[in-house]
Design a protein around this motif. Structure first.
Motif, PDB file in Angstrom:
ATOM      1  N   ILE A   4       0.762  -1.568   0.433  1.00  0.00           N
ATOM      2  CA  ILE A   4      -0.041   0.038   0.409  1.00  0.00           C
ATOM      3  C   ILE A   4       0.418   1.169   0.178  1.00  0.00           C
ATOM      4  O   ILE A   4       0.239   2.281  -0.816  1.00  0.00           O
ATOM      5  N   ASP A   5       1.627   1.323   0.579  1.00  0.00           N
ATOM      6  CA  ASP A   5       2.754   2.163   0.585  1.00  0.00           C
ATOM      7  C   ASP A   5       3.470   2.281  -0.559  1.00  0.00           C
ATOM      8  O   ASP A   5       3.502   3.768  -0.792  1.00  0.00           O
ATOM      9  N   ARG A   6       3.423   1.477  -1.480  1.00  0.00           N
ATOM     10  CA  ARG A   6       4.779   2.098  -2.377  1.00  0.00           C
ATOM     11  C   ARG A   6       3.598   1.874  -3.535  1.00  0.00           C
ATOM     12  O   ARG A   6       4.142   3.257  -4.228  1.00  0.00           O
ATOM     13  N   LEU A   7       1.890   1.673  -3.212  1.00  0.00           N
ATOM     14  CA  LEU A   7       1.239   2.349  -4.318  1.00  0.00           C
ATOM     15  C   LEU A   7       0.943   3.582  -3.833  1.00  0.00           C
ATOM     16  O   LEU A   7       0.932   4.499  -4.803  1.00  0.00           O
ATOM     17  N   ILE A   8       0.922   4.244  -2.705  1.00  0.00           N
ATOM     18  CA  ILE A   8       0.794   5.957  -2.373  1.00  0.00           C
ATOM     19  C   ILE A   8       1.796   6.258  -2.831  1.00  0.00           C
ATOM     20  O   ILE A   8       1.442   7.230  -3.217  1.00  0.00           O
ATOM     21  N   ALA A   9       3.135   5.883  -2.899  1.00  0.00           N
ATOM     22  CA  ALA A   9       4.670   6.544  -3.624  1.00  0.00           C
ATOM     23  C   ALA A   9       4.477   6.781  -4.566  1.00  0.00           C
ATOM     24  O   ALA A   9       4.635   8.146  -5.399  1.00  0.00           O
ATOM     25  N   HIS A  10       4.111   5.527  -5.266  1.00  0.00           N
ATOM     26  CA  HIS A  10       3.846   5.925  -6.825  1.00  0.00           C
ATOM     27  C   HIS A  10       2.621   7.196  -7.497  1.00  0.00           C
ATOM     28  O   HIS A  10       3.000   7.615  -8.534  1.00  0.00           O
ATOM     29  N   GLU A  11       1.304   7.136  -6.811  1.00  0.00           N
ATOM     30  CA  GLU A  11       0.821   7.978  -7.030  1.00  0.00           C
ATOM     31  C   GLU A  11       0.663   8.821  -6.619  1.00  0.00           C
ATOM     32  O   GLU A  11       0.572  10.738  -7.378  1.00  0.00           O
ATOM     33  N   ARG A  12       1.268   9.462  -5.508  1.00  0.00           N
ATOM     34  CA  ARG A  12       1.750  10.658  -4.895  1.00  0.00           C
ATOM     35  C   ARG A  12       3.169  10.910  -4.263  1.00  0.00           C
ATOM     36  O   ARG A  12       3.540  10.949  -3.465  1.00  0.00           O
ATOM     37  N   PRO A  13       3.862  11.105  -5.761  1.00  0.00           N
ATOM     38  CA  PRO A  13       5.784  11.582  -5.409  1.00  0.00           C
ATOM     39  C   PRO A  13       5.692  12.458  -4.363  1.00  0.00           C
ATOM     40  O   PRO A  13       6.852  12.383  -4.152  1.00  0.00           O
ATOM     41  N   ALA A  14       5.297  13.160  -4.312  1.00  0.00           N
ATOM     42  CA  ALA A  14       5.558  14.523  -3.218  1.00  0.00           C
ATOM     43  C   ALA A  14       5.656  13.916  -1.831  1.00  0.00           C
ATOM     44  O   ALA A  14       5.494  14.526  -0.775  1.00  0.00           O
ATOM     45  N   GLY A  15       4.480  12.804  -1.456  1.00  0.00           N
ATOM     46  CA  GLY A  15       4.399  12.388  -0.064  1.00  0.00           C
ATOM     47  C   GLY A  15       2.984  12.769   0.398  1.00  0.00           C
ATOM     48  O   GLY A  15       2.705  13.962   0.165  1.00  0.00           O
ATOM     49  N   LEU A  16       3.437  11.877   1.393  1.00  0.00           N
ATOM     50  CA  LEU A  16       1.623  12.159   2.353  1.00  0.00           C
ATOM     51  C   LEU A  16       2.428  12.496   3.746  1.00  0.00           C
ATOM     52  O   LEU A  16       3.066  11.959   3.975  1.00  0.00           O
ATOM     53  N   ALA A  68       2.139  11.690   7.750  1.00  0.00           N
ATOM     54  CA  ALA A  68       1.667   9.652   8.084  1.00  0.00           C
ATOM     55  C   ALA A  68       0.231   9.987   8.751  1.00  0.00           C
ATOM     56  O   ALA A  68      -0.473   9.219   8.680  1.00  0.00           O
ATOM     57  N   ARG A  69      -0.615  11.634   9.155  1.00  0.00           N
ATOM     58  CA  ARG A  69      -1.609  11.144   9.848  1.00  0.00           C
ATOM     59  C   ARG A  69      -2.816  11.003   8.243  1.00  0.00           C
ATOM     60  O   ARG A  69      -3.355   9.806   8.414  1.00  0.00           O
ATOM     61  N   GLU A  70      -1.952  10.955   7.808  1.00  0.00           N
ATOM     62  CA  GLU A  70      -3.306  10.726   6.083  1.00  0.00           C
ATOM     63  C   GLU A  70      -2.960   8.997   5.863  1.00  0.00           C
ATOM     64  O   GLU A  70      -4.425   9.183   5.215  1.00  0.00           O
ATOM     65  N   ARG A  71      -2.001   9.146   5.404  1.00  0.00           N
ATOM     66  CA  ARG A  71      -1.549   8.584   5.482  1.00  0.00           C
ATOM     67  C   ARG A  71      -1.647   6.708   5.639  1.00  0.00           C
ATOM     68  O   ARG A  71      -2.295   6.221   5.773  1.00  0.00           O
ATOM     69  N   GLU A 101      -9.685   4.826  -5.294  1.00  0.00           N
ATOM     70  CA  GLU A 101     -10.233   5.497  -5.000  1.00  0.00           C
ATOM     71  C   GLU A 101     -10.140   6.817  -4.079  1.00  0.00           C
ATOM     72  O   GLU A 101     -10.263   7.991  -4.555  1.00  0.00           O
ATOM     73  N   LEU A 102      -9.974   6.458  -3.050  1.00  0.00           N
ATOM     74  CA  LEU A 102      -9.498   7.657  -2.292  1.00  0.00           C
ATOM     75  C   LEU A 102      -8.349   8.339  -3.072  1.00  0.00           C
ATOM     76  O   LEU A 102      -8.237   9.151  -2.369  1.00  0.00           O
TER      77      LEU A 102
END
Length: 707
Positions: free
Chosen positions: A35-47, A49-52, A68-69
């Motif tokens: 899941i973390d890798r997918l988040i990093a792929h979609e949001r390279p600038a990062g999120l 910790a609370r949103e993650r 979707e989120l």
């Protein structure tokens, strides 16, 4: 072809499995790392910790839900599918789902009372809600968190207010026996836009403080104050604002004269003293305000807390001891005095006292979580600071790791950030730069929003040091500038550390005089506050930075850490000093100062090599390599100046260090190697060192010469 787990299997799919030999593959939820890798792929600038954490919780390992989120639940894909399912519901069933979306977990009895049993059953049959038991009560939740995300995003504010009003009315009609009932009743009233019970909303605000959700606490306190103005409402809001770092606003709320009743006077004095100190650093005004409480134990416990944060550790310890030794202290007073007393004792170098104080307070805190929810956390933080300031970061790390783990399970975002901050400080002290940066970066956004105890500056300055120790000059300089913009006369307890972190940032910028000057300033601040271990480590940083330490001043510090760093500093300036360096490295490693130990072992290896002791040099290099591996990216002067590779390979070093205490079979099992591989590497290492047995190896490791 696919089918969701738990849903009926269509006949055609069943026949394929039975007649055509189709293979069945069960797909479990994606693990957190994926899941973390997918988040990093979609949001390279990062999120942050609370949103993650929110994405992990809501997606529940479902990549389509995560997608979707990340798109913001815009129409399309899974969002459209959920909306189509919701729009197909009859009004009664949709009403049941709305009630659960706004109130989950919702007692099934309340759901049936408000929506009707038939609607509740229909929503459950459709898979939109699920019911389960929580203690003696049956609770309803949504079938998937994404249902709530979509439903709340598509429900109009007026409709949501109606639903919250129904929930509030139903809950207020009960005795509110469960611990969380006042908070839920408070929130539902505010969401409905109609506060009928301001007293319940005030109680809910206090519950939100206990959950460390200070934004919610402030919202509820403001709503209660609007519905029922008065001194009590002002005092509650001021307390919350002080916690959030808005102490000047808190002080303005408490300009009225102190109230008459004794209990109100104590609470007023505590809140106003906090506001005075944290708004302007007026410690004298804060302490004078506490005098109005007439020596009440809880007010005196608050005094010890303020004295500790102001760096007056000896006074804080004495005041805390007075509370803990008295007969009339309530649990809250004991917990506050324990936290301040343990931390102060640790900073003063009295580790055994700190441990005893924290042990007593932990017992009281565990027994009174209903009335003092933060109690166990506060006591553990006091113990953590005591270990860190007393020169035992390994012991501090055990506390921060457990606190962080529990906070993640509990869901209080500010508690997670608090433990991330303290965990980051401990990791920085140990030289674990990756962990320090990760934890401090996680903590920083919440402390930027709620600058409790002015800790936002500490998070930024510590991040500067972590970046500096890794050689990232630009990031270190930027973080320190941001920290300096938040400079404030409060929280003098952390001031020596801030100057130590400034020293390393100056070193990264190439300004050695400024670096050593900041380290000496840190030592001076620590001495003013009576912090022997902090003073000793700051003075030793002068040597680590490449300057000449004040050996006489170091030798005068009567503390175990002082004696340790004095030995290391003397060995560093000696012509040889390798034996003293190895003894100091062992002491650093025992306490958990991995980077300090790696530096000194590296220096020892270089001295052994320079003086013709190749076997000792190789062993010291092996120990240095093992410790440096725990501090990836560290680039300090001692590591650079004394770099020596030795003759052993990395595998030979690893096996050799284990061989002193383990058999070859045990090493093979521990490292997952063949026994022959272990013995072959050990034989090559023995040959390079000129030894032939484990006894000779142990003699070498002890600093002697093999026979």
């Amino acid at each position: 072809m696919t089918v969701r787990s738990g849903e009926p299997l269509a006949d055609v799919l069943g026949r394929l499995g039975e007649d055509a030999g189709a293979q069945r593959i069960d797909l479990p939820p994606l693990p957190a790392t994926a899941i973390d890798r997918l988040i990093a792929h979609e949001r390279p600038a990062g999120l942050d910790a609370r949103e993650r954490r929110r994405l992990h919780r809501v997606a529940q390992g479902n990549p389509l839900a995560l997608y979707e989120l990340l798109r913001g639940a815009r129409p399309g894909g899974l969002t459209d599918l959920i909306m189509s399912r919701l729009s197909a519901l009859d009004p009664g069933t949709r009403h049941a789902v709305e009630l659960v979306a706004c109130g989950e977990p919702l007692p099934v009895s309340m759901l049936e009372r408000l929506a009707g049993p038939d609607a509740a059953i229909a929503a459950e049959d459709a898979g939109l809600i699920v019911a389960g038991r929580s203690g003696a009560r049956a609770q309803a939740r949504l079938g998937h968190p994404l249902y709530g995300e979509v439903l709340r995003a598509t429900t109009s504010p007026s409709r949501a207010a109606v639903v919250y009003g129904e929930l509030a009315g139903a809950l207020l009609g009960t005795p509110l026996r469960r611990r969380e009932d006042p908070l839920r009743a408070a929130l539902w009233q505010v969401e409905a836009g109609a506060v009928s019970r301001a007293d319940i909303v005030r109680e809910g605000a206090r519950k939100a403080i206990g959950h460390e959700d200070l934004a919610l606490a402030e919202r509820l306190a403001r709503a209660a104050r609007s519905a029922a103005p008065g001194d009590e409402a002002d005092r509650l809001l001021a307390e919350i604002l002080a916690f959030r770092g808005q102490a000047a606003d808190a002080a303005r709320l408490l300009t009225a004269p102190e109230p008459g009743p004794a209990a109100d006077r104590v609470e007023w004095a505590i809140t106003r003293a906090d506001a005075l100190y944290w708004s302007s650093g007026d410690i004298d005004g804060a302490l004078a305000t506490l005098d109005a409480a007439g020596g009440h134990p809880t007010a005196e416990a608050s005094r010890s807390w303020l004295l500790c944060f102001d760096g007056r550790c000896a006074e804080a310890a004495r005041t805390a001891a007075g509370v803990l030794g008295g007969p009339d202290a309530e649990p809250r007073a004991i917990i506050w005095a324990t936290t301040a007393g343990a931390a102060a004792a640790g900073f003063l170098g009295r580790g055994a006292d700190a441990e005893a104080i924290a042990g007593r307070g932990a017992t009281v805190a565990a027994a009174h979580t209903a009335t003092v929810p933060w109690g166990p956390v506060e006591v553990r933080i006091g113990a953590c600071l005591a270990h860190l300031a007393g020169g035992s970061p390994r012991a501090a790390e055990a506390l921060t790791a457990e606190g962080y783990r529990q906070a993640l399970g509990g869901g209080a975002a500010m508690m997670v950030s608090g433990w991330a901050l303290y965990g980051g400080l401990v990791a920085l002290a140990r030289g674990h730069l990756d962990a320090a940066e990760r934890l401090l970066a996680e903590a920083q956004p919440d402390f930027a929003a709620d600058n409790t105890f002015r800790l936002h500056r500490c998070a930024l300055a510590a991040r500067a040091a972590a970046k500096a120790l890794g050689g990232d000059r630009a990031a270190a300089t930027r973080h320190l500038a941001e920290a300096d913009a938040l400079a404030h006369p409060t929280n003098r307890l952390f001031a020596p550390w801030v100057e130590t972190w400034r020293a390393w940032t100056s070193y990264a910028a190439g300004d050695l005089p400024a670096a050593t000057g900041a380290a000496v300033r840190a030592a001076d601040l620590a001495r003013e506050c009576g912090m022997p271990a902090v003073e000793a480590l700051a003075l030793y940083d002068v040597a680590r930075l490449g300057g000449r330490p004040d050996l006489d001043r170091l030798a005068a510090i009567d503390h175990d850490t002082g004696r340790l760093v004095t030995g290391a500093a003397r060995a560093l300036v000696a012509r040889d000093g390798a034996t003293g360096l190895e003894a100091a490295a062992h002491g650093f490693a025992e306490r958990g100062y991995d980077l300090h130990a790696a530096e000194v072992y590296t220096a020892a290896a270089y001295r052994h090599h320079r003086h013709g002791r190749p076997a000792h040099a190789d062993l010291a290099t092996a120990s240095a390599a093992e410790l440096t591996a725990r501090c990836p990216g560290a680039a300090t002067p001692l590591l650079r100046r004394n770099r020596f590779t030795g003759r052993l390979t990395q595998r030979e070093r690893q096996i050799l260090l284990l061989a002193a205490e383990h058999t070859s079979a045990q090493i093979a099992e521990q490292l997952g190697l063949a026994l022959a591989t272990v013995n072959n590497n050990l034989a090559r290492a023995y040959n390079k060192l000129g030894i032939g047995s484990r006894d000779e190896l142990r003699t070498l490791l002890a600093g002697g010469q093999p026979g």
